[in-house]
Design a protein around this motif. Structure first.
Motif, PDB file in Angstrom:
ATOM      1  N   TYR A  97      50.081  30.497  41.264  1.00  0.00           N
ATOM      2  CA  TYR A  97      49.040  29.591  41.729  1.00  0.00           C
ATOM      3  C   TYR A  97      49.590  28.263  42.259  1.00  0.00           C
ATOM      4  O   TYR A  97      48.819  27.352  42.569  1.00  0.00           O
ATOM      5  N   ALA A  98      50.905  28.157  42.363  1.00  0.00           N
ATOM      6  CA  ALA A  98      51.512  26.917  42.864  1.00  0.00           C
ATOM      7  C   ALA A  98      51.168  26.691  44.328  1.00  0.00           C
ATOM      8  O   ALA A  98      51.101  27.641  45.116  1.00  0.00           O
ATOM      9  N   GLU A  99      50.936  25.412  44.669  1.00  0.00           N
ATOM     10  CA  GLU A  99      50.688  25.027  46.060  1.00  0.00           C
ATOM     11  C   GLU A  99      49.491  25.767  46.672  1.00  0.00           C
ATOM     12  O   GLU A  99      49.427  25.979  47.882  1.00  0.00           O
ATOM     13  N   ARG A 100      48.546  26.118  45.854  1.00  0.00           N
ATOM     14  CA  ARG A 100      47.333  26.798  46.318  1.00  0.00           C
ATOM     15  C   ARG A 100      46.122  26.175  45.639  1.00  0.00           C
ATOM     16  O   ARG A 100      46.217  25.660  44.536  1.00  0.00           O
ATOM     17  N   MET A 101      44.973  26.232  46.288  1.00  0.00           N
ATOM     18  CA  MET A 101      43.699  25.824  45.681  1.00  0.00           C
ATOM     19  C   MET A 101      43.760  24.422  45.089  1.00  0.00           C
ATOM     20  O   MET A 101      43.128  24.134  44.072  1.00  0.00           O
ATOM     21  N   GLY A 102      44.530  23.545  45.708  1.00  0.00           N
ATOM     22  CA  GLY A 102      44.630  22.178  45.229  1.00  0.00           C
ATOM     23  C   GLY A 102      45.675  21.956  44.160  1.00  0.00           C
ATOM     24  O   GLY A 102      45.865  20.825  43.692  1.00  0.00           O
ATOM     25  N   ASN A 103      46.369  23.004  43.760  1.00  0.00           N
ATOM     26  CA  ASN A 103      47.416  22.885  42.739  1.00  0.00           C
ATOM     27  C   ASN A 103      48.694  22.325  43.345  1.00  0.00           C
ATOM     28  O   ASN A 103      48.989  22.530  44.520  1.00  0.00           O
ATOM     29  N   GLY A 104      49.489  21.675  42.490  1.00  0.00           N
ATOM     30  CA  GLY A 104      50.798  21.203  42.902  1.00  0.00           C
ATOM     31  C   GLY A 104      51.850  22.282  42.704  1.00  0.00           C
ATOM     32  O   GLY A 104      51.529  23.453  42.461  1.00  0.00           O
ATOM     33  N   PRO A 105      53.123  21.914  42.789  1.00  0.00           N
ATOM     34  CA  PRO A 105      54.214  22.865  42.590  1.00  0.00           C
ATOM     35  C   PRO A 105      54.286  23.343  41.139  1.00  0.00           C
ATOM     36  O   PRO A 105      53.604  22.786  40.262  1.00  0.00           O
ATOM     37  N   PRO A 106      55.107  24.360  40.861  1.00  0.00           N
ATOM     38  CA  PRO A 106      55.192  24.891  39.494  1.00  0.00           C
ATOM     39  C   PRO A 106      55.459  23.830  38.430  1.00  0.00           C
ATOM     40  O   PRO A 106      54.944  23.922  37.305  1.00  0.00           O
ATOM     41  N   THR A 108      54.310  20.973  38.016  1.00  0.00           N
ATOM     42  CA  THR A 108      53.135  20.204  37.582  1.00  0.00           C
ATOM     43  C   THR A 108      52.363  20.907  36.468  1.00  0.00           C
ATOM     44  O   THR A 108      51.599  20.263  35.742  1.00  0.00           O
ATOM     45  N   GLY A 109      52.541  22.215  36.359  1.00  0.00           N
ATOM     46  CA  GLY A 109      51.770  22.973  35.376  1.00  0.00           C
ATOM     47  C   GLY A 109      50.330  23.221  35.776  1.00  0.00           C
ATOM     48  O   GLY A 109      49.537  23.733  34.984  1.00  0.00           O
ATOM     49  N   ASP A 110      49.982  22.892  37.033  1.00  0.00           N
ATOM     50  CA  ASP A 110      48.595  23.063  37.468  1.00  0.00           C
ATOM     51  C   ASP A 110      48.137  24.516  37.436  1.00  0.00           C
ATOM     52  O   ASP A 110      46.965  24.798  37.135  1.00  0.00           O
ATOM     53  N   GLY A 111      49.027  25.429  37.765  1.00  0.00           N
ATOM     54  CA  GLY A 111      48.637  26.834  37.801  1.00  0.00           C
ATOM     55  C   GLY A 111      48.102  27.308  36.468  1.00  0.00           C
ATOM     56  O   GLY A 111      47.085  28.012  36.395  1.00  0.00           O
ATOM     57  N   TRP A 112      48.788  26.927  35.408  1.00  0.00           N
ATOM     58  CA  TRP A 112      48.356  27.313  34.055  1.00  0.00           C
ATOM     59  C   TRP A 112      47.157  26.479  33.615  1.00  0.00           C
ATOM     60  O   TRP A 112      46.209  26.999  33.040  1.00  0.00           O
ATOM     61  N   ARG A 113      47.190  25.186  33.889  1.00  0.00           N
ATOM     62  CA  ARG A 113      46.108  24.283  33.464  1.00  0.00           C
ATOM     63  C   ARG A 113      44.784  24.690  34.088  1.00  0.00           C
ATOM     64  O   ARG A 113      43.741  24.630  33.434  1.00  0.00           O
ATOM     65  N   TYR A 114      44.822  25.122  35.336  1.00  0.00           N
ATOM     66  CA  TYR A 114      43.587  25.467  36.042  1.00  0.00           C
ATOM     67  C   TYR A 114      43.509  26.962  36.344  1.00  0.00           C
ATOM     68  O   TYR A 114      43.036  27.388  37.397  1.00  0.00           O
ATOM     69  N   ARG A 115      43.968  27.764  35.396  1.00  0.00           N
ATOM     70  CA  ARG A 115      43.838  29.219  35.505  1.00  0.00           C
ATOM     71  C   ARG A 115      42.367  29.599  35.367  1.00  0.00           C
ATOM     72  O   ARG A 115      41.521  28.774  35.034  1.00  0.00           O
ATOM     73  N   GLY A 116      42.068  30.866  35.611  1.00  0.00           N
ATOM     74  CA  GLY A 116      40.686  31.318  35.599  1.00  0.00           C
ATOM     75  C   GLY A 116      40.010  31.147  34.251  1.00  0.00           C
ATOM     76  O   GLY A 116      40.537  31.580  33.233  1.00  0.00           O
ATOM     77  N   ARG A 117      38.851  30.515  34.284  1.00  0.00           N
ATOM     78  CA  ARG A 117      38.036  30.350  33.072  1.00  0.00           C
ATOM     79  C   ARG A 117      36.566  30.493  33.429  1.00  0.00           C
ATOM     80  O   ARG A 117      36.158  30.286  34.571  1.00  0.00           O
ATOM     81  N   GLY A 118      35.760  30.793  32.398  1.00  0.00           N
ATOM     82  CA  GLY A 118      34.323  30.953  32.593  1.00  0.00           C
ATOM     83  C   GLY A 118      33.964  32.389  32.917  1.00  0.00           C
ATOM     84  O   GLY A 118      34.825  33.262  33.035  1.00  0.00           O
ATOM     85  N   LEU A 119      32.689  32.654  33.067  1.00  0.00           N
ATOM     86  CA  LEU A 119      32.225  34.028  33.290  1.00  0.00           C
ATOM     87  C   LEU A 119      32.561  34.563  34.673  1.00  0.00           C
ATOM     88  O   LEU A 119      32.519  35.772  34.890  1.00  0.00           O
ATOM     89  N   LEU A 120      32.903  33.667  35.623  1.00  0.00           N
ATOM     90  CA  LEU A 120      33.369  34.142  36.933  1.00  0.00           C
ATOM     91  C   LEU A 120      34.733  33.561  37.292  1.00  0.00           C
ATOM     92  O   LEU A 120      35.103  33.493  38.471  1.00  0.00           O
ATOM     93  N   GLN A 121      35.475  33.151  36.281  1.00  0.00           N
ATOM     94  CA  GLN A 121      36.887  32.798  36.467  1.00  0.00           C
ATOM     95  C   GLN A 121      37.107  31.722  37.539  1.00  0.00           C
ATOM     96  O   GLN A 121      37.752  31.970  38.573  1.00  0.00           O
ATOM     97  N   ILE A 122      36.577  30.521  37.309  1.00  0.00           N
ATOM     98  CA  ILE A 122      36.879  29.386  38.188  1.00  0.00           C
ATOM     99  C   ILE A 122      38.387  29.154  38.136  1.00  0.00           C
ATOM    100  O   ILE A 122      38.969  29.046  37.062  1.00  0.00           O
ATOM    101  N   THR A 123      39.033  29.086  39.297  1.00  0.00           N
ATOM    102  CA  THR A 123      40.500  29.020  39.366  1.00  0.00           C
ATOM    103  C   THR A 123      40.936  27.965  40.377  1.00  0.00           C
ATOM    104  O   THR A 123      40.391  27.894  41.480  1.00  0.00           O
ATOM    105  N   GLY A 124      41.945  27.177  39.993  1.00  0.00           N
ATOM    106  CA  GLY A 124      42.535  26.200  40.907  1.00  0.00           C
ATOM    107  C   GLY A 124      41.943  24.807  40.733  1.00  0.00           C
ATOM    108  O   GLY A 124      40.749  24.643  40.483  1.00  0.00           O
TER     109      GLY A 124
END
Length: 204
Positions: A97-106, A108-124
């Motif tokens: 998820y790095a450098e995608r959907m508003g995330n920074g590079p690996p 930053t930890g954004d990929g893990w921090r903003y992984r899919g959550r909720g009943l429809l998996q909000i991601t990024g």
């Protein structure tokens, strides 16, 4: 109002999951205009599939190296590289998820921090920010809020509305809805069967 017995019949979930989510799902559908039997049938079919019948509110990234190469062949182009990520969910998320959907590079930890959550998996990070604004809660600072029943359901209904899924549901188009949610047709057979089950219950 989606009562416990009806949600269980419509979705095929357990009695416990129906008791847990009947109220939040009903409130979320009302809030975001998922207001016809056909719309509700398709919405519930999709969230039931994405959440394993309301038992999983968080993306499972515990992939083997073989599966990583199947899902993301461009990001895992060979066995030696893929093996470095084998069964390491946090590292996998930060890479794919790095450098995608508003995330920074690996880093930053954004990929893990903003992984899919909720009943429809909000991601990024970008989608978390947009969902934050829509729901009036700070998901950027506390993304785990989407693991709570109410926000999990509201975020799903917001995402449904955001992608225009009501219109697709009105056209009874499971394929279009699935592509809009998933980006492909993963799980299409289960989604289609779930939609038929839901329609049989709600349109009877």
């Amino acid at each position: 109002m989606m009562d416990v017995d009806l949600l269980r019949e419509v979705s095929g979930c357990s009695a416990g999951s129906a008791r847990r989510f009947a109220g939040p799902i009903s409130a979320a559908m009302e809030e975001f205009g998922i207001d016809s039997a056909l719309r509700q049938a398709h919405f519930i079919a999709q969230i039931a599939h994405e959440s394993a019948r309301f038992t999983r509110l968080e993306e499972n990234l515990n992939y083997s190296w073989q599966r990583l190469m199947e899902i993301w062949p461009k990001r895992f182009p060979n066995e030696s590289f893929a093996r470095q990520f084998h069964r390491q969910p946090q590292r996998i998320a930060n890479w794919v998820y790095a450098e995608r959907m508003g995330n920074g590079p690996p880093s930053t930890g954004d990929g893990w921090r903003y992984r899919g959550r909720g009943l429809l998996q909000i991601t990024g990070k970008r989608n978390y920010a947009r969902c934050s604004a829509a729901l009036g809660m700070d998901l950027i600072s506390d993304p785990d809020l989407l693991l709570l029943d109410g926000p999990a359901a509201r975020s799903a209904a917001w995402h449904w509305s955001d992608i225009g899924a009501n219109r697709m549901a009105d056209e009874n188009d499971v394929v279009a809805i699935t592509k809009a949610i998933n980006g492909g047709l993963i799980g299409i057979d289960d989604r289609r069967l779930a939609a038929v089950r839901a329609m049989n219950a709600l349109l009877a």
